[in-house]
Design a protein around this motif. Structure first.
Motif: not given
Length: 97
Positions: A28-35, A73-75, A85-88, A91-94
């Motif tokens: 949830t934290k990563y998505c809020k920050e990056h997406l 993709r699965k993590i 997680v972001l690379v997997g 998302i890192r490219t987005l």
């Protein structure tokens, strides 16, 4: 918002274990920050719906599955390594670096 921009995630857990809670908190934290505004997270508790594990071939929990955009993709794990997680999830490219 176009369909191409939306990232659909599914988090498989088994009850409210510390690892499952941490995995949901992390993603949830990563998505809020990056997406921001471009993601959905569906949480599936396999204690309540064990039959749902078969569809995405879930063998360990917690497991995060990116359903869209393809490829799927699965993590596995508590998702505490943000970079992994972001690379997997690709998302890192987005995200703007």
């Amino acid at each position: 918002m176009s369909k191409e921009e939306l990232v659909e995630l599914r988090l498989y857990v088994a009850g409210q274990t510390p690892k499952s809670i941490l995995a949901l908190k992390n993603i949830t934290k990563y998505c809020k920050e990056h997406l921001e505004g471009r993601y959905t997270i569906e949480v599936i508790d396999l204690l309540k719906n064990p039959q749902l594990a078969e569809g995405d071939q879930i063998f360990a929990i917690p497991t995060l599955v990116r359903k869209f955009p393809e490829p799927i993709r699965k993590i596995i794990g508590d998702l505490s390594n943000e970079e992994k997680v972001l690379v997997g999830l690709n998302i890192r490219t987005l995200a703007s670096k």
